[in-house]
Scaffold this active site. Sequence first.
Site, PDB file in Angstrom:
ATOM      1  CG  ASP A 200      45.225  16.639 -54.613  1.00  0.00           C
ATOM      2  OD1 ASP A 200      44.966  17.851 -54.234  1.00  0.00           O
ATOM      3  OD2 ASP A 200      44.295  15.809 -54.619  1.00  0.00           O
ATOM      4  CD  GLN A 203      40.038  18.919 -48.972  1.00  0.00           C
ATOM      5  OE1 GLN A 203      39.935  19.578 -47.880  1.00  0.00           O
ATOM      6  NE2 GLN A 203      39.112  18.618 -49.616  1.00  0.00           N
ATOM      7  CE  LYS A 226      38.568  20.972 -52.670  1.00  0.00           C
ATOM      8  NZ  LYS A 226      37.269  20.401 -52.660  1.00  0.00           N
ATOM      9  CB  CYS A 365      35.634  12.683 -55.517  1.00  0.00           C
ATOM     10  SG  CYS A 365      34.146  13.621 -56.232  1.00  0.00           S
TER      11      CYS A 365
END
Length: 408
Positions: A200, A203, A226, A365
Site C-alpha cells: 500500500d 502514504q 494524496k 480508517c
Amino acid sequence: MLDVNKVRADFPILDVEAYPDTPLVFLDSAASSQKPTAVIEAMNRYYRTINANVHRGIYRFSEDATNAYEAARGKVARFINARESAELIFVRNTTEAFNLAAYSWGRANINAGDEILLTEMEHHANIVPWQLLAEEKEAIVRYIPVTADGFLDLSTLDELLTERTKILSFTAVSNVFGTINPIKKLVAAAHAVGALAMVDGAQAVPHMPVDVQAWDCDLFAFSSHKMCGPTGIGGLYGKRALLEAMPPFMGGGDMIRKVTFEGSTFADLPHKFEAGTPAIAEGIGFGAAVDYLNELGMEEIHAYEQFITTYALEELSEVKGLKLWGPPAGKRGGVAAFTIEGLHPHDIADLLDKDGIAVRAGHHCAMPLHKKFGINATTRASFYIHTTTDEVDKLVDSLNRIRKLFRL
Ligand code: 7TS
C-alpha cells in the site's frame, strides 16, 4: 532545502482564509493533499482545448485526448519506476486497487485454508477486501502485530509467514503512526515462502522516492489525490506476467478485444482492467502532479518533510498531557497522531478549526489499530511540502490555549 515560501505560492487555496482574518493552516494532507496551480490548469486546459473520449475516435481531438491521457500513464509509471507503462493500471484510488487485486487475483488463487497475511496497522482499504475474499473462499486472514512504539513486530514473521500464506499485503507507511516499514525485507520474506507481496503506497508515493523494481513487490497501490493530483484516479502497479495471468475485474467497453453473443476476449494490458470511459481529465491531472513533484525532487521533498516532522514532534511533545503515537522522529513520515488527557480528539479538532487549523480526528480508517491500543480516536496533524515551522507553532499555541480553556 526546499524553499517552502516558493512552494506555498504554487497552492492557490493557501491564500483563502479559513475564517475572516484567520488564515488556513492546512494540516490534513494525509487525508487528501491540496492541488498546485499546474495541476488545476492541466485539467482546465484539457476541458477547454482537447476534451473528447479516448481510445475511440479517429478525429483530432480524440487522438489528442488519448495521447495526453496515455502520456500521463507513462509519467506515473516512470514515477514509481515500473518497467513499462502497461504495468500501470489506472483505478479510482488505492481502495479500488485493493478491491481489484482481491477480486481478480484473489478469487482465482485463494482457496479454502489459504492464508492472507496483513499487518495490524493497515488502512481499512487493505483489510476489508481481503476479509470479503476470505469469507467467500473460507481462507484465513492473519495480522503481523504492532509494538507499543508503533513498529511491526517482525519477530513473529517466522510463525505467521508460512507456505500456507498466499499473499502478504502491507502498508509502506502507516497513515496513523507514520511508521516507515522495511519494505524490501518484507517483500523478500513473502517471496521466500512463495507468497505474493502487495504494498500500500498511499502514504509513501507522495512523500519519498518509490522504486517498485528495487522493492520487487508484485502489486502496488496508490492514490493521486494524496500526491497533489485530483481525486477519482489512482494507480495499481503489477508485474506484467502477474497482470496477464489475472482475470478481468470489471467487464464492458474498452477492455475487450472481441465480443460475440457467445463470449468475449480481452484487450492487452493495461486496458484489460480499465472498463468504460476512464477519468480522462483526472488522468491528465495525475500526470501534471507527477511533473510537479518531479520538479521539486522527491529526495528534497522527503528531506523537507523529515525536517518539519522532527520539528513538529519536538514542539508537540512540549504540550503538557499530550501523548504522541508512533515511532520517534527519523523513523516515520509526516503524520503526528496524538491524544491529550482529558480532551476528546474530536473536540480538539473542532477547537483547532476555530483557529483556522485543519486536522483530522477519528480512527483514520484504522479502527483495529486504535482498538488494539485501547483508544477510539486520535487527533492527527499531517505535514506536507507547504507546511512551515510557523504553522506548527500555531498548532502548538492553539493546543496550549485549548488546554487552558478546559483548565487542564
Ligand atoms: N491506504 C492508506 C495507507 C491510506 O492512508 C489511505 C487513505 C488509503 C489506503 C485509502 O485511500 P483512498 O484514496 O482509496 O481513500 N487514508 C486516509 C486518511 O488517513 N485519512 O483520510 C484518508
